[in-house]
Scaffold this motif. Structure first.
Motif, PDB file in Angstrom:
ATOM      1  N   GLY A  45      16.749 -30.624 -41.144  1.00  0.00           N
ATOM      2  CA  GLY A  45      17.962 -31.320 -41.534  1.00  0.00           C
ATOM      3  C   GLY A  45      18.525 -32.243 -40.477  1.00  0.00           C
ATOM      4  N   ILE A  46      17.766 -32.512 -39.428  1.00  0.00           N
ATOM      5  CA  ILE A  46      18.201 -33.429 -38.370  1.00  0.00           C
ATOM      6  C   ILE A  46      17.628 -34.807 -38.682  1.00  0.00           C
ATOM      7  N   THR A  47      18.454 -35.840 -38.579  1.00  0.00           N
ATOM      8  CA  THR A  47      17.993 -37.187 -38.937  1.00  0.00           C
ATOM      9  C   THR A  47      17.982 -38.163 -37.768  1.00  0.00           C
ATOM     10  N   ASP A  48      18.785 -37.924 -36.734  1.00  0.00           N
ATOM     11  CA  ASP A  48      18.849 -38.840 -35.581  1.00  0.00           C
ATOM     12  C   ASP A  48      17.978 -38.307 -34.458  1.00  0.00           C
ATOM     13  N   VAL A  49      16.972 -39.074 -34.091  1.00  0.00           N
ATOM     14  CA  VAL A  49      15.984 -38.634 -33.107  1.00  0.00           C
ATOM     15  C   VAL A  49      15.832 -39.686 -32.020  1.00  0.00           C
ATOM     16  N   GLY A  50      15.983 -39.260 -30.771  1.00  0.00           N
ATOM     17  CA  GLY A  50      15.663 -40.107 -29.630  1.00  0.00           C
ATOM     18  C   GLY A  50      14.306 -39.706 -29.085  1.00  0.00           C
ATOM     19  N   ILE A  51      13.395 -40.661 -28.949  1.00  0.00           N
ATOM     20  CA  ILE A  51      12.061 -40.375 -28.420  1.00  0.00           C
ATOM     21  C   ILE A  51      11.958 -40.962 -27.017  1.00  0.00           C
ATOM     22  N   VAL A  52      11.756 -40.096 -26.033  1.00  0.00           N
ATOM     23  CA  VAL A  52      11.587 -40.533 -24.652  1.00  0.00           C
ATOM     24  C   VAL A  52      10.145 -40.981 -24.471  1.00  0.00           C
ATOM     25  N   ALA A  81       9.164 -43.080 -15.252  1.00  0.00           N
ATOM     26  CA  ALA A  81       8.064 -42.219 -14.802  1.00  0.00           C
ATOM     27  C   ALA A  81       8.347 -40.811 -15.305  1.00  0.00           C
ATOM     28  N   PRO A  82       7.303 -39.974 -15.466  1.00  0.00           N
ATOM     29  CA  PRO A  82       7.523 -38.595 -15.913  1.00  0.00           C
ATOM     30  C   PRO A  82       8.116 -37.752 -14.782  1.00  0.00           C
ATOM     31  N   LEU A  83       9.425 -37.800 -14.646  1.00  0.00           N
ATOM     32  CA  LEU A  83      10.116 -37.182 -13.518  1.00  0.00           C
ATOM     33  C   LEU A  83      10.756 -35.844 -13.881  1.00  0.00           C
ATOM     34  N   GLY A  84      10.275 -35.204 -14.944  1.00  0.00           N
ATOM     35  CA  GLY A  84      10.764 -33.881 -15.301  1.00  0.00           C
ATOM     36  C   GLY A  84      11.556 -33.866 -16.596  1.00  0.00           C
ATOM     37  N   LEU A  85      11.613 -32.695 -17.218  1.00  0.00           N
ATOM     38  CA  LEU A  85      12.314 -32.558 -18.493  1.00  0.00           C
ATOM     39  C   LEU A  85      13.812 -32.773 -18.323  1.00  0.00           C
ATOM     40  N   ALA A  86      14.360 -32.299 -17.222  1.00  0.00           N
ATOM     41  CA  ALA A  86      15.789 -32.503 -17.003  1.00  0.00           C
ATOM     42  C   ALA A  86      16.099 -33.984 -16.784  1.00  0.00           C
ATOM     43  N   HIS A  87      15.170 -34.717 -16.198  1.00  0.00           N
ATOM     44  CA  HIS A  87      15.352 -36.164 -16.023  1.00  0.00           C
ATOM     45  C   HIS A  87      15.408 -36.853 -17.383  1.00  0.00           C
ATOM     46  N   ALA A  88      14.605 -36.379 -18.342  1.00  0.00           N
ATOM     47  CA  ALA A  88      14.645 -36.949 -19.691  1.00  0.00           C
ATOM     48  C   ALA A  88      16.025 -36.753 -20.315  1.00  0.00           C
ATOM     49  N   VAL A  89      16.643 -35.580 -20.110  1.00  0.00           N
ATOM     50  CA  VAL A  89      17.998 -35.356 -20.610  1.00  0.00           C
ATOM     51  C   VAL A  89      18.981 -36.297 -19.907  1.00  0.00           C
ATOM     52  N   LEU A  90      18.756 -36.499 -18.621  1.00  0.00           N
ATOM     53  CA  LEU A  90      19.642 -37.358 -17.835  1.00  0.00           C
ATOM     54  C   LEU A  90      19.648 -38.789 -18.367  1.00  0.00           C
ATOM     55  N   ILE A  91      18.479 -39.345 -18.632  1.00  0.00           N
ATOM     56  CA  ILE A  91      18.428 -40.742 -19.086  1.00  0.00           C
ATOM     57  C   ILE A  91      18.866 -40.887 -20.542  1.00  0.00           C
ATOM     58  N   ALA A  92      18.893 -39.774 -21.290  1.00  0.00           N
ATOM     59  CA  ALA A  92      19.296 -39.823 -22.700  1.00  0.00           C
ATOM     60  C   ALA A  92      20.794 -39.589 -22.885  1.00  0.00           C
ATOM     61  N   ARG A  93      21.545 -39.527 -21.783  1.00  0.00           N
ATOM     62  CA  ARG A  93      22.969 -39.165 -21.855  1.00  0.00           C
ATOM     63  C   ARG A  93      23.755 -40.052 -22.815  1.00  0.00           C
ATOM     64  N   VAL A 177      27.151 -29.188 -22.543  1.00  0.00           N
ATOM     65  CA  VAL A 177      27.306 -28.633 -21.199  1.00  0.00           C
ATOM     66  C   VAL A 177      26.064 -28.851 -20.348  1.00  0.00           C
ATOM     67  N   VAL A 178      24.891 -29.030 -20.978  1.00  0.00           N
ATOM     68  CA  VAL A 178      23.664 -29.225 -20.209  1.00  0.00           C
ATOM     69  C   VAL A 178      23.726 -30.493 -19.365  1.00  0.00           C
ATOM     70  N   HIS A 179      24.537 -31.458 -19.763  1.00  0.00           N
ATOM     71  CA  HIS A 179      24.629 -32.693 -18.983  1.00  0.00           C
ATOM     72  C   HIS A 179      25.218 -32.431 -17.593  1.00  0.00           C
ATOM     73  N   LYS A 180      26.105 -31.456 -17.476  1.00  0.00           N
ATOM     74  CA  LYS A 180      26.608 -31.062 -16.157  1.00  0.00           C
ATOM     75  C   LYS A 180      25.475 -30.485 -15.308  1.00  0.00           C
ATOM     76  N   ALA A 181      24.637 -29.681 -15.937  1.00  0.00           N
ATOM     77  CA  ALA A 181      23.569 -29.006 -15.203  1.00  0.00           C
ATOM     78  C   ALA A 181      22.535 -29.991 -14.667  1.00  0.00           C
ATOM     79  N   VAL A 182      22.114 -30.953 -15.480  1.00  0.00           N
ATOM     80  CA  VAL A 182      21.065 -31.870 -15.017  1.00  0.00           C
ATOM     81  C   VAL A 182      21.580 -32.811 -13.935  1.00  0.00           C
ATOM     82  N   ARG A 183      22.897 -33.026 -13.884  1.00  0.00           N
ATOM     83  CA  ARG A 183      23.460 -33.842 -12.804  1.00  0.00           C
ATOM     84  C   ARG A 183      23.645 -33.038 -11.519  1.00  0.00           C
ATOM     85  N   ALA A 184      23.675 -31.724 -11.642  1.00  0.00           N
ATOM     86  CA  ALA A 184      23.967 -30.871 -10.485  1.00  0.00           C
ATOM     87  C   ALA A 184      22.730 -30.486  -9.684  1.00  0.00           C
ATOM     88  N   ILE A 185      21.542 -30.581 -10.275  1.00  0.00           N
ATOM     89  CA  ILE A 185      20.332 -30.101  -9.602  1.00  0.00           C
ATOM     90  C   ILE A 185      19.659 -31.212  -8.810  1.00  0.00           C
TER      91      ILE A 185
END
Length: 354
Positions: A45-52, A81-93, A177-185
């Motif tokens: 049931g999800i319709t909006d998808v961002g593809i990294v 560049a493939p800089l990690g899964l948390a980096h993908a969340v960071l650029i998708a903010r 809340v995960v956006h706080k975490a990926v900026r903190a590491i």
């Protein structure tokens, strides 16, 4: 709720196939792995998808388009560049905003899909929901250490000495809340922003991080053996059908799917198996758990438990098993050469030939 699909990895474990094809587009049962991911998201049931996407962005865009064929609205998010899964969340903010989202690795496959898990996350709404499964070699994955009752205590990324056999499945449910975490590491020793470090940061704080242990089938299709296993599972659930042609001297046994334009001549096909459009199978045997893609030629040959990609030819081969054969490949017997032995023998030697 949105979805974030990661399709930027280089797929080193699937080389040489990934020299020419993104690992997410390598076909299983004649359909790219990424298509199974997108179909699963749509069913939830999800319709909006961002593809990294990374260096293979053009191929991914060509294969998926705007997502309309899947009932999705797709936005592409370039990663330098493939800089990690948390980096993908960071650029998708900016794309994700303040929405909840599921992060789904584009080369993962979960039997039964995520629809039930999405519904559970929406109802209970912890800060984070991760999925775990027992594996034989946890050092290849993110690993979770859990307390009795399933509470997550700690997480490690590909540890040399794992604290448990519970691997983190490549599907994660997050609130903003995960956006706080990926900026903190900080980057790990591998130079990547690890999602396990972000999860550990949340575990160390006042956040609700929950886990679900899945008992069903899950595969990270990052190597040929896992691709073949996923192919087996998908073919087990395939419906048979004959849109192509099979002559009277051929035998189709079990769940066999013959796509339009395929021809089976004087051959035996034992399912589950799928023969792609425009493919010719002549004077041959195709055994269980085999996917043969479009416009192939299988002549005077035997093959089973294998994947053959488009425009390839097998001619006069013996039994081929547990193989992953790329596009436009030719497999034939080696030319016979006279048998000989080269000898360099010292004095008083004795040699016996059988």
């Amino acid at each position: 709720m949105k979805a974030l699909v990661l399709s930027g990895g280089s797929g080193t474990r699937l080389r040489p196939f990934t020299h020419t094809t993104p690992k997410q587009l390598v076909p299983v049962a004649n359909k790219p792995v990424l298509y199974y991911v997108l179909e699963d998201i749509a069913r939830a049931g999800i319709t909006d998808v961002g593809i990294v996407v990374g260096e293979t962005a053009d191929e991914i865009r060509k294969a998926v388009g705007n997502g309309e064929r899947f009932g999705l609205r797709v936005t592409y998010l370039p990663q330098e560049a493939p800089l990690g899964l948390a980096h993908a969340v960071l650029i998708a903010r900016d794309y994700l905003g303040d929405d909840d989202f599921v992060m789904y690795l584009g080369d993962n496959f979960v039997a039964g899909g995520i629809a039930g898990l999405v519904e559970r996350f929406r109802h209970e709404r912890p800060d984070v929901q991760i999925m775990l499964t027992r594996v034989s070699d946890p050092s290849c994955f993110g690993v979770a250490e859990t307390a009795p009752g399933g509470r997550v205590i700690s997480l490690q990324e590909k540890p040399a000495f794992p604290r448990s056999d519970m691997a983190v499945v490549g599907i994660y449910f997050f609130t903003p809340v995960v956006h706080k975490a990926v900026r903190a590491i900080s980057p790990s020793a591998r130079g990547e922003l690890e999602i396990t470090d972000a999860l550990q940061w949340l575990l160390d704080g006042p956040y609700d991080v929950r886990s679900t242990t899945i008992a069903g089938y899950w595969k990270d299709t990052g190597n040929p053996a896992d691709m073949l296993e996923m192919n087996r599972l998908v073919l087990d659930g395939m419906e048979q059908g004959t849109e192509g042609e099979a002559d009277a001297s051929s035998e189709l046994v079990g769940r066999v799917r013959i796509e339009a334009g395929a021809r089976i001549l004087n051959s035996r096909i034992v399912g589950p198996a799928v023969i792609g459009p425009g493919t010719l199978v002549e004077n041959s045997y195709v055994g269980p758990y085999t996917s043969i893609a479009e416009n192939c030629r299988i002549v005077d040959s035997e093959i089973e438990f294998s994947i053959v990609l488009g425009d390839s030819r097998l001619t006069g081969t013996g039994r081929v098993q547990r193989s992953l054969i790329g596009r436009n490949v030719t497999v034939t017997p080696a030319p016979r050469v006279p048998a000989c032995v080269r000898l360099i023998l010292g004095d008083d030697s004795r040699v016996e030939f059988t």
